[in-house]
Design an enzyme around this catalytic site. Structure first.
Site, mmCIF file in Angstrom:
data_model
loop_
_atom_site.group_PDB
_atom_site.id
_atom_site.type_symbol
_atom_site.label_atom_id
_atom_site.label_comp_id
_atom_site.label_asym_id
_atom_site.label_seq_id
_atom_site.Cartn_x
_atom_site.Cartn_y
_atom_site.Cartn_z
ATOM 1 N N ARG A 1 64.467 -55.707 45.913
ATOM 2 C CA ARG A 1 64.854 -56.451 44.651
ATOM 3 C C ARG A 1 65.987 -55.506 43.854
ATOM 4 O O ARG A 1 66.655 -56.167 43.218
ATOM 5 C CB ARG A 1 63.610 -56.457 43.695
ATOM 6 N N ASP B 1 57.541 -56.500 37.840
ATOM 7 C CA ASP B 1 58.141 -57.681 38.263
ATOM 8 C C ASP B 1 59.170 -58.080 37.377
ATOM 9 O O ASP B 1 59.673 -59.252 37.532
ATOM 10 C CB ASP B 1 57.001 -58.780 38.408
ATOM 11 N N ARG C 1 43.091 -62.896 42.506
ATOM 12 C CA ARG C 1 41.424 -62.340 42.201
ATOM 13 C C ARG C 1 40.336 -63.058 41.791
ATOM 14 O O ARG C 1 39.258 -62.890 42.389
ATOM 15 C CB ARG C 1 41.538 -60.999 41.106
ATOM 16 N N LYS D 1 49.244 -64.811 38.086
ATOM 17 C CA LYS D 1 49.211 -64.813 39.426
ATOM 18 C C LYS D 1 48.095 -63.846 39.946
ATOM 19 O O LYS D 1 47.635 -63.922 40.791
ATOM 20 C CB LYS D 1 50.544 -64.582 40.180
ATOM 21 N N SER D 2 48.334 -62.531 39.461
ATOM 22 C CA SER D 2 47.408 -61.414 39.716
ATOM 23 C C SER D 2 46.072 -61.935 39.512
ATOM 24 O O SER D 2 45.003 -61.737 40.498
ATOM 25 C CB SER D 2 47.733 -60.286 38.644
ATOM 26 N N GLY E 1 52.362 -61.152 48.896
ATOM 27 C CA GLY E 1 52.118 -59.947 49.245
ATOM 28 C C GLY E 1 50.702 -59.376 48.659
ATOM 29 O O GLY E 1 49.944 -58.637 49.206
ATOM 30 N N GLN F 1 48.181 -52.938 43.942
ATOM 31 C CA GLN F 1 47.910 -53.467 45.203
ATOM 32 C C GLN F 1 47.138 -52.259 45.891
ATOM 33 O O GLN F 1 45.962 -52.772 46.662
ATOM 34 C CB GLN F 1 48.805 -54.054 45.839
ATOM 35 N N LYS G 1 59.449 -55.025 47.341
ATOM 36 C CA LYS G 1 59.047 -56.233 46.728
ATOM 37 C C LYS G 1 59.305 -57.441 47.944
ATOM 38 O O LYS G 1 59.601 -57.114 49.099
ATOM 39 C CB LYS G 1 59.435 -56.565 45.466
ATOM 40 N N SER H 1 50.616 -48.207 42.362
ATOM 41 C CA SER H 1 50.724 -49.659 42.861
ATOM 42 C C SER H 1 49.128 -50.052 42.614
ATOM 43 O O SER H 1 48.144 -49.765 43.160
ATOM 44 C CB SER H 1 50.937 -49.419 44.282
#
Length: 451
Positions: free
Chosen positions: A359, A328, A33, A28-29, A101, A177, A355, A175
């Protein structure tokens, strides 16, 4: 939003041994991107193996709204014709990121440093997530926050400067992100943008910047950290991207194979980037029988086919500095820990509170619904293992969190009584084929197929 309206309860029952070979969806990451770098590059970026979950599709929609031409050629196969750094078009409407997110935060970095006005929104879950950590460095670069909800939440509107200012930014928490948003914003700024992180986080953005032709220098910083220096205003050139299988998605069949007695499965082409493989390290410390059958390289990332056999696990202490490499995977690790012998203490999990759901609280509640003894002590999660005999029988509130849903469905495959999750609809955000893939191995998960 669609998947918040009609809950889809899903039940998992104790199954026979899991057998077979699977490849989980693309990472997913990297998929997010791929769309973003396709937008920012000159020429046509060809992507194979893209994760076609809802989250990534929202990022694709945003890339289109910002001027990219995005084509879908078949399963996992996409082409993105970009506009180049500095070439973004102001979108006609708001950018709706649904549950994503990662997509929303990274795209805030992209848009916030361009001279356009953009409005970001999302579903009920995304509207609760803090964005202030992204907005703080963007403001230093000259971005104006035109409007925002309390605490810097979406919906929010950004107006970028005529020319963004390069900054040196030390991330306040580990992070990827935050780091990525600052680096992506730095692409549009002249001079050098520097990000300093105390704990190294997943480095897909740095690898992709290099892959597309940016000048990036990464050096160690302190004991566990990194300093990343990006030379601004490069002309990024389109490059092909092969998206490897997502280790965060592979975590679900992986743990299932360990806890369902008699299981023996192969999980193909899983990304083994060391900054993403904390779960593998931890499970091996617990005594998991996981062997590497073959290794390769896909799109600049190391991948391996893993053989997983049912194992007697033992409790361990998971150090806080490992959190960024498996952030995750803690929900499904907690499931594994509940079948181990002895106590597992997962330390330093404050990041789990922000998250898709809180979580940490959701995992604790789910474990208790299954009859597992556990506690949150400060930022630690402590799980008392059952030595393999977990009662089950509960219904778990997922709070619109795909990883909570999948973790407790995996648990139900080995508990004495079935486990139900109140809503499996949001599994489609990251792993649309989850139920059919697991059932193909011999799992007994019943509910509406998602996606």
């Amino acid at each position: 939003m669609s998947h918040a309206l009609t809950p889809v309860p899903v039940t998992a029952r104790r199954s026979g041994p899991l057998r077979g070979s699977v490849r989980v969806p693309g990472d997913k990451s990297i998929s997010h991107r791929a769309m973003i770098f396709g937008l920012l590059a000159i020429g046509e970026t060809v992507v194979t193996g893209l994760l076609e979950g809802e989250d990534v599709m929202r990022t694709a929609d945003a890339a289109r709204a910002l001027g990219a031409i995005v084509h879908h050629d078949g399963p996992g196969a996409w082409r993105v014709r970009g506009v180049g750094v500095g070439g973004l078009r102001e979108p006609a409407g708001l950018l709706d990121f649904g549950n994503a997110g990662t997509g929303s935060r990274l795209m805030m970095g992209v848009c916030g440093s361009h001279p356009i006005t953009t409005t970001f929104d999302g579903d009920a879950s995304l509207r609760k997530r803090p964005m202030r950590r992204i907005l703080d460095p963007l403001e230093q670069m000259g971005t104006v926050i035109v409007s925002q909800e309390a605490g810097g939440r979406v919906p929010l509107t950004l107006r970028g400067p005529k020319e963004a200012l390069p900054i040196t930014y030390r991330t306040p928490v580990a992070s990827a992100q935050i780091k990525s948003a600052v680096l992506l914003a730095g692409l549009a700024a002249p001079g050098e943008t520097t990000v300093i992180e105390t704990e190294a986080t997943r480095d897909h953005t740095e690898k992709m910047l290099t892959h597309f032709g940016a000048d990036v220098v990464v050096t160690p910083e302190g004991e566990h950290g990194r300093r990343i220096v990006l030379k601004g205003q490069p002309e990024l050139q389109a490059r092909p991207i092969v998206v490897p299988a997502d280790p965060s998605s592979a975590a679900f069949p992986l743990v299932a194979g360990l806890i369902v007695p008699g299981s023996d499965i192969l999980i193909e082409s899983v990304m083994t980037n060391p900054l993403r493989s904390g779960l593998l390290t931890t499970l091996r410390e617990m005594g998991a029988d996981i062997t590497v059958e073959s290794e390769a390289n896909e799109g600049g990332e190391a991948v391996a086919t893993l053989r997983v056999r049912a194992s007697a696990l033992k409790g361990v202490v998971v150090p806080p500095e490992r959190a960024p490499s498996m952030i995750d995977e803690y929900p499904v690790l907690a499931v594994a820990a509940s079948f181990a012998t002895g106590t597992t203490r997962m330390r330093g999990l404050q990041e789990l509170r922000v998250k898709e759901s809180d979580r940490l609280a959701a995992v604790e509640a789910g474990l208790k619904a299954a009859g597992v003894t556990c506690a949150i002590e400060g930022d630690d999660l402590v799980v008392e293992g059952s030595g393999g005999a977990v009662t089950g029988g509960g219904t778990v509130a997922t709070h619109l969190d795909h990883r909570i849903a999948m973790s407790f469905l995996v648990m139900g495959l080995a508990t004495q009584r079935p486990m139900q999750v109140d809503d499996g609809a949001m599994i489609a955000t990251s792993f649309p084929s989850f139920i059919s893939l697991m059932n193909g191995l011999g799992a007994e998960i019943s509910g509406v197929e998602i996606g």
